[in-house]
Design a protein around this motif. Structure first.
Motif, mmCIF file in Angstrom:
data_model
loop_
_atom_site.group_PDB
_atom_site.id
_atom_site.type_symbol
_atom_site.label_atom_id
_atom_site.label_comp_id
_atom_site.label_asym_id
_atom_site.label_seq_id
_atom_site.Cartn_x
_atom_site.Cartn_y
_atom_site.Cartn_z
ATOM 1 N N VAL A 80 -7.633 -6.031 7.859
ATOM 2 C CA VAL A 80 -6.858 -7.266 8.015
ATOM 3 C C VAL A 80 -7.053 -8.091 6.747
ATOM 4 O O VAL A 80 -8.073 -7.994 6.087
ATOM 5 N N GLY A 138 -1.439 -3.578 7.850
ATOM 6 C CA GLY A 138 -0.533 -2.882 8.772
ATOM 7 C C GLY A 138 0.843 -2.610 8.193
ATOM 8 O O GLY A 138 1.403 -1.535 8.382
ATOM 9 N N ASP A 139 1.391 -3.579 7.460
ATOM 10 C CA ASP A 139 2.753 -3.374 6.946
ATOM 11 C C ASP A 139 2.791 -2.443 5.732
ATOM 12 O O ASP A 139 3.872 -2.005 5.316
ATOM 13 N N ILE A 177 1.675 0.506 5.865
ATOM 14 C CA ILE A 177 1.949 1.850 6.382
ATOM 15 C C ILE A 177 3.435 2.156 6.182
ATOM 16 O O ILE A 177 3.793 3.122 5.512
ATOM 17 N N VAL A 222 -7.669 1.735 16.666
ATOM 18 C CA VAL A 222 -6.682 0.998 15.869
ATOM 19 C C VAL A 222 -5.523 1.919 15.470
ATOM 20 O O VAL A 222 -4.353 1.532 15.553
ATOM 21 N N ILE A 224 -3.191 2.519 18.429
ATOM 22 C CA ILE A 224 -2.380 1.326 18.734
ATOM 23 C C ILE A 224 -1.297 1.157 17.657
ATOM 24 O O ILE A 224 -0.135 0.862 17.973
ATOM 25 N N ALA A 225 -1.668 1.349 16.390
ATOM 26 C CA ALA A 225 -0.691 1.187 15.301
ATOM 27 C C ALA A 225 0.458 2.180 15.462
ATOM 28 O O ALA A 225 1.632 1.812 15.373
ATOM 29 N N THR A 232 2.585 1.266 18.504
ATOM 30 C CA THR A 232 3.322 0.018 18.258
ATOM 31 C C THR A 232 4.507 0.294 17.345
ATOM 32 O O THR A 232 5.615 -0.219 17.571
ATOM 33 N N VAL A 239 -7.329 -5.474 15.960
ATOM 34 C CA VAL A 239 -6.259 -4.622 16.479
ATOM 35 C C VAL A 239 -4.941 -5.390 16.549
ATOM 36 O O VAL A 239 -3.883 -4.882 16.164
ATOM 37 N N ASN A 299 -3.936 -7.944 14.766
ATOM 38 C CA ASN A 299 -3.392 -8.160 13.422
ATOM 39 C C ASN A 299 -2.731 -6.892 12.888
ATOM 40 O O ASN A 299 -1.629 -6.927 12.345
ATOM 41 N N ILE A 300 -3.405 -5.756 13.065
ATOM 42 C CA ILE A 300 -2.847 -4.481 12.593
ATOM 43 C C ILE A 300 -1.554 -4.166 13.350
ATOM 44 O O ILE A 300 -0.557 -3.752 12.741
ATOM 45 N N ALA A 301 -1.552 -4.381 14.660
ATOM 46 C CA ALA A 301 -0.353 -4.093 15.457
ATOM 47 C C ALA A 301 0.818 -4.954 14.985
ATOM 48 O O ALA A 301 1.927 -4.456 14.772
ATOM 49 N N LYS A 356 1.347 -6.476 12.062
ATOM 50 C CA LYS A 356 1.825 -6.133 10.721
ATOM 51 C C LYS A 356 2.483 -4.755 10.698
ATOM 52 O O LYS A 356 3.438 -4.535 9.955
ATOM 53 N N THR A 357 1.961 -3.826 11.507
ATOM 54 C CA THR A 357 2.584 -2.505 11.582
ATOM 55 C C THR A 357 3.993 -2.626 12.151
ATOM 56 O O THR A 357 4.933 -2.002 11.648
#
Lengths: 356, 356
Positions: free
Chosen positions: A185, A219-220, A222, A236, A239-240, A243, B236, B238-240, B242-243
């Motif tokens: 993060v 995350g973005d 990816i 994580v 979930i990623a 999501t 988690v 935050n990652i979700a 942004k993903t």
């Protein structure tokens, strides 16, 4: 003479097995005529299907297994019931015995991971296996792991995933030094967990030995494809992935609704049919089907259980590519080049693990 | 006489401040003429802008602050430098002093969270604050928290987030018993972390007191809108988030490329212009701008720093809605209805953090 590539396939795994599995294998064979298959499962169900695909039949052998693991069976249950007898276990066993290079199953993930770990055992120097996903991004396909094989990961496990992931990227993308990023993060001072920071230090020191360490990614990154390999802990990662799948479906649904909203947009959609079909194909989850179990003495690919022949073909194609590029050897080689892995791992200092 | 709603606004926070902030406030005023604003920041920059918006000027007061927190300042630095003097701090202080109902800033997240926590203090019974996002889904907007205010959460913190999130959902969606789900991975036996399981047990027992506990949800349930409130630990979350943002951008980019790919698709896009514009609007991140800091004695909304007047208007609109529906009272009420919270909370520093 062309070398053949043999895949070990659980014919009974997944909701549409064995038909979708067999049909998918036939689709792969049409593309790669040096592929060979060992199907594991109920002979009385597999044989009639193979009769429908004569070319596949002559490229396949069938090993009868009476026991089939159900999709909702608990891993411990599955292991008790199916060890040494089930189609899932025998599919993996064929890789252990050297009869096939890669195993493929659409059966239940927990059971498959339990059996694969039990049968193949973790590689020397790797504490726990991980599941890698091939993730389509704006730039190109990338590797993301762990997708949930293991919940929680310390610094050393994250480093293991980086090694495994970059070996996979080297096989898939023909790039000798793929870039690796640690998922984190981005809130200034509180930059994530201690394990991630520590893994970052280790990877930074080892950068250049089979991969290039990029640093932290968010995350973005990816979807942008900022790096070739994204490393994260399994909770994580899972979930990623889900999501992202949910978001892609959501946007796809918005698009369909928008294009049906009035007469003009319906006409527009008609004109743009070929482009929209190309888009649909690009977003088709079946074309990127297959989680790669890594870190064991052999490669196992998990196909989505609910997919059809096109999805199975993708999973088998992934397995085919890995067998051909000899993924296990590449992992081994990356491990040997990795300074930390060459020396016995110390709990405290990184300095002594560095080569002189 | 119509009751006025007063918002405290950091005029200096964000890349396009103060212009975008002031302009955004004017857009909100056009929609809600009972909104009132206290702007904090450099008078010499704010006054000329207010002269451009006469209606806004007469609905606003300006509090001069010389100190402005930079976007890249570390939270600890920002706190030392800006406590009691900066536009960011004074924006929050006005909420503490009861002059405004909600504070809004586009300044840096870490600094804002540090100042908000220091100035407003956690609510009694809540150990640590969380950041909630309003997440558009296929069904309706939902609440997801924590988005990264706190890394790691034990069962009790997850339960706190469920209480805070359902209070927010009650305000936003006018639903007296919103459904709550705990984000988890779905791999059979290994159903995630102990903290999540424990939180599930507590929430299951308390279901009905201001919310309805749904159970575990997976990553793709967010986009589906399976529940009204998704609760997860900050890393988690935050990652979700942004993903999902990355995936939405990725699919949007695929779509643009597809519609430009040939003459027919260009014509099609022309016909479908209005529908595609509606889609673009639906996916515009500016329309759902605003992270809600919850669990403190007062509400602070974080706007994206890089947004424009439309984005600021969304953040201010969110603040306006919360002030009007009296979010703090709703949280308090939910806490009182919650059986666990009615009993004294275990021995830590929460009680002494409350101002006398």
């Amino acid at each position: 003479m062309i070398e053949t590539i043999t895949l070990s396939v659980d014919a009974m795994g997944g909701d549409n097995a064995p038909r979708a599995v067999i049909h998918g294998a036939d689709l792969l064979l049409k593309e790669h005529n040096n592929a060979r298959f060992i199907f594991h499962g109920r002979q009385e169900q597999i044989d009639p299907l193979l009769n429908e695909f004569p070319a596949l039949k002559s490229a396949s052998s069938v090993r009868h297994c009476e026991t089939v693991i159900a999709m909702d069976e608990k891993p411990s249950q599955a292991l008790r019931k199916g060890r040494g007898t089930s189609s899932m276990w025998m599919t993996i066993q064929a890789v252990k015995d050297g009869e096939a290079s890669v195993a493929v199953s659409g059966g239940n993930t927990g059971a498959l991971m339990a059996m694969a770990t039990f049968c193949l055992r973790p590689m020397e120097g790797i504490a726990r296996p991980g599941i890698a996903a091939i993730w389509p991004t704006l730039r190109k396909d990338i590797v993301v792991l762990d997708m949930g094989a293991t919940i929680g990961a310390d610094a050393q496990q994250l480093v293991d995933y980086a090694i495994l992931g970059s070996a996979l990227a080297r096989c898939l993308f023909d790039d000798e030094s793929p870039t690796v990023g640690l998922l984190n993060v981005g809130t200034e001072e509180v930059k994530g967990l201690e394990s991630i920071k520590e893994a970052g230090r280790i990877l930074s020191d080892a950068s250049g030995s089979g991969f290039t360490y990029h640093g932290f990614v968010e995350g973005d990154d990816i979807g942008k494809g900022t790096v070739d390999v994204v490393v994260t802990e399994g909770f994580v990662g899972n979930i990623a992935l889900k999501t992202a799948e949910g978001t892609a479906r959501q946007v796809g649904s918005y698009l369909r609704t928008a294009l049906k909203s009035n007469l003009m947009s319906r006409i527009g959609a008609l004109f743009a049919t070929s482009a929209l079909n190309a888009l649909r194909k690009r977003m088709d989850p079946r074309t990127v089907n297959g989680g790669v179990f890594m870190g064991l003495n052999g490669i196992v690919i998990k196909s989505h259980g609910g997919t059809d022949e096109v999805g199975y073909k993708s999973a088998l194609n992934l397995a085919y590519g890995m067998a051909r590029s000899n993924l296990v050897a590449k992992i081994d080689e990356t491990m040997k080049r990795f300074p930390i892995k060459a020396a016995p791992v110390a709990a405290d200092a990184e300095s002594e693990a560095k080569p002189a």
